[in-house]
Design an enzyme around this catalytic site. Sequence first.
Site, PDB file in Angstrom:
ATOM      1  N   THR A 108     103.817 -55.210  34.755  1.00 30.29           N
ATOM      2  CA  THR A 108     104.474 -55.744  35.947  1.00 30.29           C
ATOM      3  C   THR A 108     105.970 -55.954  35.761  1.00 30.29           C
ATOM      4  O   THR A 108     106.692 -56.274  36.698  1.00 30.29           O
ATOM      5  CB  THR A 108     103.854 -57.098  36.351  1.00 30.29           C
ATOM      6  OG1 THR A 108     103.948 -57.970  35.216  1.00 30.29           O
ATOM      7  CG2 THR A 108     102.395 -56.940  36.744  1.00 30.29           C
ATOM      8  N   GLY A 109     106.487 -55.723  34.548  1.00 27.53           N
ATOM      9  CA  GLY A 109     107.915 -55.900  34.300  1.00 27.53           C
ATOM     10  C   GLY A 109     108.730 -54.721  34.785  1.00 27.53           C
ATOM     11  O   GLY A 109     108.192 -53.723  35.269  1.00 27.53           O
ATOM     12  N   ARG A 137      98.223 -65.651  32.382  1.00 27.72           N
ATOM     13  CA  ARG A 137      98.852 -66.028  33.651  1.00 27.72           C
ATOM     14  C   ARG A 137      98.754 -64.901  34.693  1.00 27.72           C
ATOM     15  O   ARG A 137      98.521 -65.142  35.870  1.00 27.72           O
ATOM     16  CB  ARG A 137     100.324 -66.388  33.367  1.00 27.72           C
ATOM     17  CG  ARG A 137     101.105 -66.992  34.497  1.00 27.72           C
ATOM     18  CD  ARG A 137     102.419 -67.617  33.978  1.00 27.72           C
ATOM     19  NE  ARG A 137     103.139 -66.721  33.077  1.00 27.72           N
ATOM     20  CZ  ARG A 137     103.972 -65.760  33.475  1.00 27.72           C
ATOM     21  NH1 ARG A 137     104.197 -65.569  34.757  1.00 27.72           N
ATOM     22  NH2 ARG A 137     104.610 -65.000  32.605  1.00 27.72           N
ATOM     23  N   ARG A 177     111.729 -52.914  15.265  1.00 26.84           N
ATOM     24  CA  ARG A 177     112.641 -51.771  15.165  1.00 26.84           C
ATOM     25  C   ARG A 177     113.259 -51.570  13.792  1.00 26.84           C
ATOM     26  O   ARG A 177     113.446 -50.445  13.346  1.00 26.84           O
ATOM     27  CB  ARG A 177     113.758 -51.903  16.206  1.00 26.84           C
ATOM     28  CG  ARG A 177     113.291 -51.633  17.616  1.00 26.84           C
ATOM     29  CD  ARG A 177     114.477 -51.655  18.571  1.00 26.84           C
ATOM     30  NE  ARG A 177     114.015 -51.722  19.957  1.00 26.84           N
ATOM     31  CZ  ARG A 177     114.667 -52.366  20.919  1.00 26.84           C
ATOM     32  NH1 ARG A 177     115.803 -53.000  20.648  1.00 26.84           N
ATOM     33  NH2 ARG A 177     114.187 -52.367  22.147  1.00 26.84           N
ATOM     34  N   CYS A 205     117.939 -49.817  24.699  1.00 30.50           N
ATOM     35  CA  CYS A 205     118.373 -48.927  25.788  1.00 30.50           C
ATOM     36  C   CYS A 205     119.756 -48.346  25.556  1.00 30.50           C
ATOM     37  O   CYS A 205     119.977 -47.136  25.702  1.00 30.50           O
ATOM     38  CB  CYS A 205     118.347 -49.692  27.115  1.00 30.50           C
ATOM     39  SG  CYS A 205     119.092 -51.334  27.042  1.00 30.50           S
ATOM     40  N   LYS A 237     122.124 -54.546  17.341  1.00 29.87           N
ATOM     41  CA  LYS A 237     121.078 -53.536  17.574  1.00 29.87           C
ATOM     42  C   LYS A 237     121.716 -52.155  17.677  1.00 29.87           C
ATOM     43  O   LYS A 237     121.228 -51.196  17.069  1.00 29.87           O
ATOM     44  CB  LYS A 237     120.327 -53.836  18.879  1.00 29.87           C
ATOM     45  CG  LYS A 237     119.299 -54.945  18.803  1.00 29.87           C
ATOM     46  CD  LYS A 237     118.697 -55.174  20.221  1.00 29.87           C
ATOM     47  CE  LYS A 237     118.371 -56.636  20.466  1.00 29.87           C
ATOM     48  NZ  LYS A 237     118.196 -56.958  21.907  1.00 29.87           N
ATOM     49  N   ARG A 286     127.924 -56.995  30.149  1.00 30.70           N
ATOM     50  CA  ARG A 286     127.094 -56.868  31.343  1.00 30.70           C
ATOM     51  C   ARG A 286     128.006 -56.710  32.562  1.00 30.70           C
ATOM     52  O   ARG A 286     129.011 -57.425  32.690  1.00 30.70           O
ATOM     53  CB  ARG A 286     126.234 -58.127  31.498  1.00 30.70           C
ATOM     54  CG  ARG A 286     125.172 -58.026  32.558  1.00 30.70           C
ATOM     55  CD  ARG A 286     123.992 -57.183  32.168  1.00 30.70           C
ATOM     56  NE  ARG A 286     123.183 -57.782  31.109  1.00 30.70           N
ATOM     57  CZ  ARG A 286     122.207 -57.119  30.483  1.00 30.70           C
ATOM     58  NH1 ARG A 286     121.933 -55.867  30.783  1.00 30.70           N
ATOM     59  NH2 ARG A 286     121.519 -57.717  29.527  1.00 30.70           N
ATOM     60  N   HIS A 290     123.217 -47.784  32.499  1.00 31.10           N
ATOM     61  CA  HIS A 290     124.203 -48.273  31.537  1.00 31.10           C
ATOM     62  C   HIS A 290     125.285 -47.214  31.354  1.00 31.10           C
ATOM     63  O   HIS A 290     124.990 -46.021  31.252  1.00 31.10           O
ATOM     64  CB  HIS A 290     123.550 -48.488  30.164  1.00 31.10           C
ATOM     65  CG  HIS A 290     122.659 -49.695  30.084  1.00 31.10           C
ATOM     66  ND1 HIS A 290     122.520 -50.611  31.096  1.00 31.10           N
ATOM     67  CD2 HIS A 290     121.871 -50.146  29.067  1.00 31.10           C
ATOM     68  CE1 HIS A 290     121.672 -51.559  30.713  1.00 31.10           C
ATOM     69  NE2 HIS A 290     121.265 -51.300  29.494  1.00 31.10           N
TER      70      HIS A 290
END
Lengths: 346, 346
Positions: free
Chosen positions: B13-14, B41, B101, B131, B222, B244, B251
């Site tokens: 659902t994300g 949940r 990772r 990403c 990362k 951001r 991106h």
Amino acid sequence: MTKKLNVAVVGATGAVGSKMMEKLVERNFPIETIKFLASARSAGKTIEFNGTQYKIEEATPESFEGVDVALFSAGGSVSEVLAPEAAKRGAIVIDNTSHFRMDPEVPLVVPEVNRHVLKTIPKGIIANPNCSTIQMVAALQPIREKFGLTKIIVSTYQAVSGSGIAAIEELREQSAQWEAGKNVEANVLPVKSDVKHYPIARNVIPQIDKFTDNGFTYEEMKMINETKKIMEAPGMKVAATCVRVPVVSGHSESVYIEVEQETTVQEIFEVLKAAPGITLQDDITQQLYPMPIFAENEEATFVGRIRQDLDNKKGFHLWIVSDNLLKGAALNSIQIAEALLEDNIL
Amino acid sequence: MTKKLNVAVVGATGAVGSKMMEKLVERNFPIETIKFLASARSAGKTIEFNGTQYKIEEATPESFEGVDVALFSAGGSVSEVLAPEAAKRGAIVIDNTSHFRMDPEVPLVVPEVNRHVLKTIPKGIIANPNCSTIQMVAALQPIREKFGLTKIIVSTYQAVSGSGIAAIEELREQSAQWEAGKNVEANVLPVKSDVKHYPIARNVIPQIDKFTDNGFTYEEMKMINETKKIMEAPGMKVAATCVRVPVVSGHSESVYIEVEQETTVQEIFEVLKAAPGITLQDDITQQLYPMPIFAENEEATFVGRIRQDLDNKKGFHLWIVSDNLLKGAALNSIQIAEALLEDNIL
């Protein structure tokens, strides 16, 4: 400063011009008389300055008779024609366009960096640098004075107000169109006079000003060439990538530098804390770093996110933010005029 | 590919999970059975996949019995606990979180770059990279193979969808608040679980993920560490500044590289034109360059604005854009699964 000056503002109705008027009042610039000049199209309109209504006059060569200092911000073609006419009549011109910036006989000035070049003004014209250049050299000069500076690689995050009032309006309209699920229309950015236009709402555009033959844009070449001129460092290595982002005012810059002499982040903190016009905002434990919405309407250039490169002890990364209409344009112009007064040049 | 697989999706659902489901259908991934797992949940809710309604089940270790491949995208703490349980039961896990990772026993894979490491999967877990890392290494690997690569300095312009659905909603709400002249409320960005939150509408935020002790954020580290791992180049110089921007998806990255062997922009064009997954968008005479709004929902990584550095013949500047939810996450995960099938590992 008790001397009072006769001032002319050319292009007062633009995004930069209106900020110039604000700063003249706020900073108590010593004005004897002031006049507002524009093209025939705007002449006859009224404009309010410090509580008084003024009629905008058509800018002609004769308009500059008796003027001590003329602040130009009405586009390069207006400056090209009228700045020499103003200078011929004894005015000192402070020009906010790019037209005269690389002229070797025109000082290109950020007062904190190279105020000394104001001693010689061969053509009676002083150029105000590009917005993204000003905040970068203001932040880097104190570091350079202490540790030397050999290399700059900058990527910018530039606000739409750098393209004028029409670009601000366009961002607002596109946002509303986007929210309403309508087609987003683009007519202004990246460059009004270029062939293609792209939306800026929910987008970033890696083009500011037109392209030059070497693949860099004029904006990028301005940052490269003006930085070398202001710092009097023709051999310095400078590279720039200039990008428009959906921010109203406040340019941000991700800057990588290499210094000559090994130093630390802590020493750079100390240098920047003592530097004129600079506000250090760097405390990762408090999530403190510069951001454009908090820089808007502020006079300072904000610096943060300072990190030593992990591979090069002489390499540092910085994040520099300032209001492009203020330090990047109107404020720096007024500060040049103030420096001229303080140094008894005006 | 005639073999059909039993698939589990954890976190469907994300923002990334829903894109995974889209790509499984679009790319005709050979599915025998599929199940959707989530926390207690969300369990019991229904979810549509390829025209059929499925009940979301609570993810437990036993859920993975009989599963061939498990796609995880429900946060690092879920992967930490359940990925080993799934692997123990014979599933190959493709994990989209950062948890495994940097584990030397976990392959970190962008198929175009290092597909060969899939030969050995000691823990039964494969990690999908960050990403912003994926699109950068996808674009740089073809250049590296031909000319060598010694140094990368990247500044990012990252979309809010990288922070999930709540961040997309927040950008929308803040924009509406801003248009209405109301106070702009911030509760999600830069990091939901961090102390302070800042508006993203009309702003840029130079913080993605929390800060590490060296002044770089986890997101920046990362990019640095994952790039070296994927490229198997521990000595490569990599630096990153992650920012951001108010973009929904896509991106963008301003990247400076240094290659080992002198080359030209034209030669880099040729290499990128032939590279898998890369679309060259670079024609300044047509104002052609990548932009995030045009990359949204596209599978390719777009590269443009390629310029030779003016001071270093081995230095080049590039502008790289890709949909962070696709190549940056969901698509790359599915491509890993496809590679496992093609190479008869699954």
